[in-house]
Write a protein that holds these residues in place. Sequence first.
Motif, PDB file in Angstrom:
ATOM      1  N   THR A 146       0.852  -1.184   0.000  1.00 39.64           N
ATOM      2  CA  THR A 146       0.000   0.000   0.000  1.00 39.64           C
ATOM      3  C   THR A 146       0.889   1.235   0.000  1.00 39.64           C
ATOM      4  OG1 THR A 146      -1.773  -1.107   1.234  1.00 39.64           O
ATOM      5  CG2 THR A 146      -1.779   1.299   1.223  1.00 39.64           C
ATOM      6  N   LEU A 147       0.760   2.039  -1.047  1.00 41.95           N
ATOM      7  CA  LEU A 147       1.492   3.302  -1.131  1.00 41.95           C
ATOM      8  C   LEU A 147       0.518   4.433  -0.849  1.00 41.95           C
ATOM      9  CD1 LEU A 147       4.161   4.816  -1.909  1.00 41.95           C
ATOM     10  CD2 LEU A 147       3.181   5.032  -4.206  1.00 41.95           C
ATOM     11  N   GLY A 148       0.811   5.242   0.169  1.00 39.07           N
ATOM     12  CA  GLY A 148      -0.023   6.393   0.491  1.00 39.07           C
ATOM     13  C   GLY A 148       0.430   7.619  -0.276  1.00 39.07           C
ATOM     14  N   LEU A 149      -0.527   8.406  -0.742  1.00 37.72           N
ATOM     15  CA  LEU A 149      -0.230   9.657  -1.449  1.00 37.72           C
ATOM     16  C   LEU A 149      -0.991  10.767  -0.737  1.00 37.72           C
ATOM     17  CD1 LEU A 149       1.279  10.812  -3.897  1.00 37.72           C
ATOM     18  CD2 LEU A 149      -0.782  10.435  -5.263  1.00 37.72           C
ATOM     19  N   PHE A 161      -3.249   4.564  -2.097  1.00 29.24           N
ATOM     20  CA  PHE A 161      -4.237   5.098  -1.156  1.00 29.24           C
ATOM     21  C   PHE A 161      -4.062   6.612  -1.076  1.00 29.24           C
ATOM     22  CE2 PHE A 161      -6.350   5.943   2.840  1.00 29.24           C
ATOM     23  CZ  PHE A 161      -7.406   5.050   2.831  1.00 29.24           C
ATOM     24  N   ILE A 162      -4.992   7.343  -1.705  1.00 36.39           N
ATOM     25  CA  ILE A 162      -4.942   8.806  -1.758  1.00 36.39           C
ATOM     26  C   ILE A 162      -5.804   9.373  -0.640  1.00 36.39           C
ATOM     27  CG2 ILE A 162      -5.500  10.828  -3.171  1.00 36.39           C
ATOM     28  CD1 ILE A 162      -5.166   8.959  -5.635  1.00 36.39           C
ATOM     29  N   SER A 163      -5.217  10.247   0.179  1.00 34.16           N
ATOM     30  CA  SER A 163      -5.970  10.798   1.307  1.00 34.16           C
ATOM     31  C   SER A 163      -5.288  12.044   1.843  1.00 34.16           C
ATOM     32  CB  SER A 163      -6.087   9.752   2.423  1.00 34.16           C
ATOM     33  OG  SER A 163      -6.808  10.276   3.527  1.00 34.16           O
ATOM     34  N   ALA A 220      -0.826   2.481   5.166  1.00 38.15           N
ATOM     35  CA  ALA A 220       0.205   2.509   4.119  1.00 38.15           C
ATOM     36  C   ALA A 220       1.527   1.935   4.598  1.00 38.15           C
ATOM     37  CB  ALA A 220       0.409   3.938   3.618  1.00 38.15           C
ATOM     38  N   ASP A 221       2.209   1.232   3.697  1.00 33.13           N
ATOM     39  CA  ASP A 221       3.566   0.751   3.963  1.00 33.13           C
ATOM     40  C   ASP A 221       4.573   1.866   3.705  1.00 33.13           C
ATOM     41  OD1 ASP A 221       2.938  -2.156   4.402  1.00 33.13           O
ATOM     42  OD2 ASP A 221       2.137  -1.914   2.382  1.00 33.13           O
ATOM     43  N   ARG A 222       4.364   2.601   2.609  1.00 35.50           N
ATOM     44  CA  ARG A 222       5.198   3.753   2.289  1.00 35.50           C
ATOM     45  C   ARG A 222       4.294   4.939   1.971  1.00 35.50           C
ATOM     46  NH1 ARG A 222       8.057   3.759  -2.217  1.00 35.50           N
ATOM     47  NH2 ARG A 222       6.793   2.139  -3.208  1.00 35.50           N
ATOM     48  N   ILE A 223       4.844   6.157   2.095  1.00 36.06           N
ATOM     49  CA  ILE A 223       4.055   7.366   1.878  1.00 36.06           C
ATOM     50  C   ILE A 223       4.831   8.334   0.992  1.00 36.06           C
ATOM     51  CG2 ILE A 223       2.920   9.352   2.970  1.00 36.06           C
ATOM     52  CD1 ILE A 223       2.655   7.673   5.516  1.00 36.06           C
ATOM     53  N   CYS A 224       4.141   8.907   0.004  1.00 36.92           N
ATOM     54  CA  CYS A 224       4.681   9.994  -0.814  1.00 36.92           C
ATOM     55  C   CYS A 224       3.936  11.276  -0.460  1.00 36.92           C
ATOM     56  CB  CYS A 224       4.501   9.709  -2.306  1.00 36.92           C
ATOM     57  SG  CYS A 224       5.489   8.335  -2.930  1.00 36.92           S
ATOM     58  N   VAL A 225       4.681  12.342  -0.194  1.00 30.93           N
ATOM     59  CA  VAL A 225       4.096  13.642   0.123  1.00 30.93           C
ATOM     60  C   VAL A 225       4.172  14.507  -1.126  1.00 30.93           C
ATOM     61  CG1 VAL A 225       4.180  15.666   1.629  1.00 30.93           C
ATOM     62  CG2 VAL A 225       4.836  13.422   2.519  1.00 30.93           C
TER      63      VAL A 225
END
Length: 676
Positions: free
Chosen positions: A398-401, A565-567, A577-582
């Motif tokens: 899961t990649l968070g954005l 996962f966009i939030s 999320a396992d990783r997160i992009c800001v």
Amino acid sequence: MEKSTILSVDGLKTVFQTRHGYVDAINDITFTISQGETVAIVGESGSGKSVTALSIMKLLESSGQIASGQVLFNDMNLAELSDRKIRDIRGKQIAMIFQDPMSCLDPLYTIGDQIMEILKIHEDLTPAEADNRVLELLKLVGIPDGETRRNSYPHELSGGQRQRVMIAIALACRPNLLIADEPTTALDVTVQAQILGLLKQLQADFGTSIILVTHDLGVVAEMADRVIVVYSGTVVEQSGVHELFSKPEHPYTEALIRSIPRADTDRTAPLHIIRGSVPGLHEMPSGCRFHPRCDYATEICTQQEPPLFHLESDRSSRCWMKDGSLAKEFQHRLNTDNLDSRHPAPPNDAYTASKKEILLEVHNMQKHFPILKGILSRKVGAVKAVDGVSFEIFKGETLGLVGESGCGKSTTGRLILRLLDITDGEVKYGGINLAEFKGRQLKEQRKKMQIVFQDPYSSLNPRMTIGDIISEPLEIHRIASGSEKIRRAGELLEMVGLSSKDVYKFPHQFSGGQRQRIGIARALATEPELLVCDEAVSALDVSVQAQILNLLKKLQGELALSYLFISHDLNVVKYIADRICVMYLGKIVETADSETLFTNPTHPYTRALLSSVPVPDPTIKKERIILEGDVPNPAKPPSGCAFHTRCEHAKEICKSKIPEFKQMSLGHKVACHLIN
């Protein structure tokens, strides 16, 4: 010195006329608010929060009416006042900030005219004095360049600015009581922090009392002095804010607090859920209204509605557990049941660091929307919605954005799915450039990539049954037809926790959380490998949100799904999320695994985002980094680092040179000139 009571609500009951007769929307609502105090009214959607606020203001729709009770304001019973007399009080002595500023502001009038309107109704001012007051109010609520902005129309303002205009209208006549109905629900955490800070400052300056209607317990912990918890139209608990969070006295309050994902929540454990949903007005259970969803319910709870038990320290709870004569029965119930076993941890073994295999790779992706002018639609520029984004998603990950509204998150998701055409760059799926897919190939590829939208109601066709909605992808992709597709739709409903019998129902017959489950079931129909979840839980109550997050983790473990996962809810992203992009203004400014990002945020924008997240604990006082202004116009982005116009640490180099995306440690990259 004890503060005087400004509003006293006693035994308020509001009913609505339906084709089945009158039904109770709220019943026996009782509370007081003192001068300069903030009282929060909390509960899930459908619990009666907003109806309580509208009843106080006498703003109910034509089918609603106050059946009994008193609303005493300065010794006047507002419930008995005529429409003409209550209009003299609304706006001048009691004002309301509504949830959706865009639908409440008239699109045909400038914001200056709309603030002026309330002054003309209630204040005896000359045109020059009224004009000066408008400018004072715009400055007071933090809208810069009031001389220019007062001539702007609502659509020309950002969401945060529109909410500030609503606050300016509410404060125009300096009311004694302000009712704020979900004033920050649709806002980013940075704008939310600005609005909450503004309300606190205005309260300190003018001694205004505030009734805060919300389901965000983080906001409650930060803003409220006292809390009123409502469920199914009745008060189930009243308490001071510190006492409520340290020791909730009603099972519903306890369950709400436990449902919230926090930065320190164990990602390997499930979130606590409240099974079921708030009953409809025609479906009120006998006995305690909460007993069908309560982990502690006993026989008496199903038969008799409990009174409001008054406890120590000016607290009260509508629960039979507070009846001393029943203490032994409840203690036996607690000792014999292992309540935690009702919510087993969802399996989530799909993603492990030792088995990384790239599913999706994005390299320098760009999307520029042309700006057209004149009758010949001449191109005069471009909006750089996504401007050179690169990342990868691994199988089972899961990649968070995350980022503020307008930063390009949703556009990024749509570009990946080929719902929009890419201006430049590459998106590779399984090593193959998606730009190469055309026609039937693209259709076949889309089976592997699906999306779950933010609003589950508008994304479901109200004229189609649930079975037809879910089975439509099966027919489009020729996976199943006839009775087989309906059978498969029933299986998908069972997979997401609904009944296979629901295939013949329509969307309006389901709650918001159930509709979101239906949206997930439809997305899973083609057995995809990647789901893009675009703000999939942002519109849901914390209890329903917990159910959906647990479901997503469970499905990921069972089906080896990957998620983008966009939030804008960072606590939710941290949990799932396992990783997160800001992301900021079309670019990624920092990326790291979720634990590293929260414990060691490096980019000034990331630190500001994390500092703005409300914490559902009133004992924790965070030092906020308030970002001034809004996200710059992507049609005219700043030179150099796009964030330098709002960064308190900006140097001269930041204004002219775009920072390099540097690696800080394994998997942790940052684009900032302040990083050596």
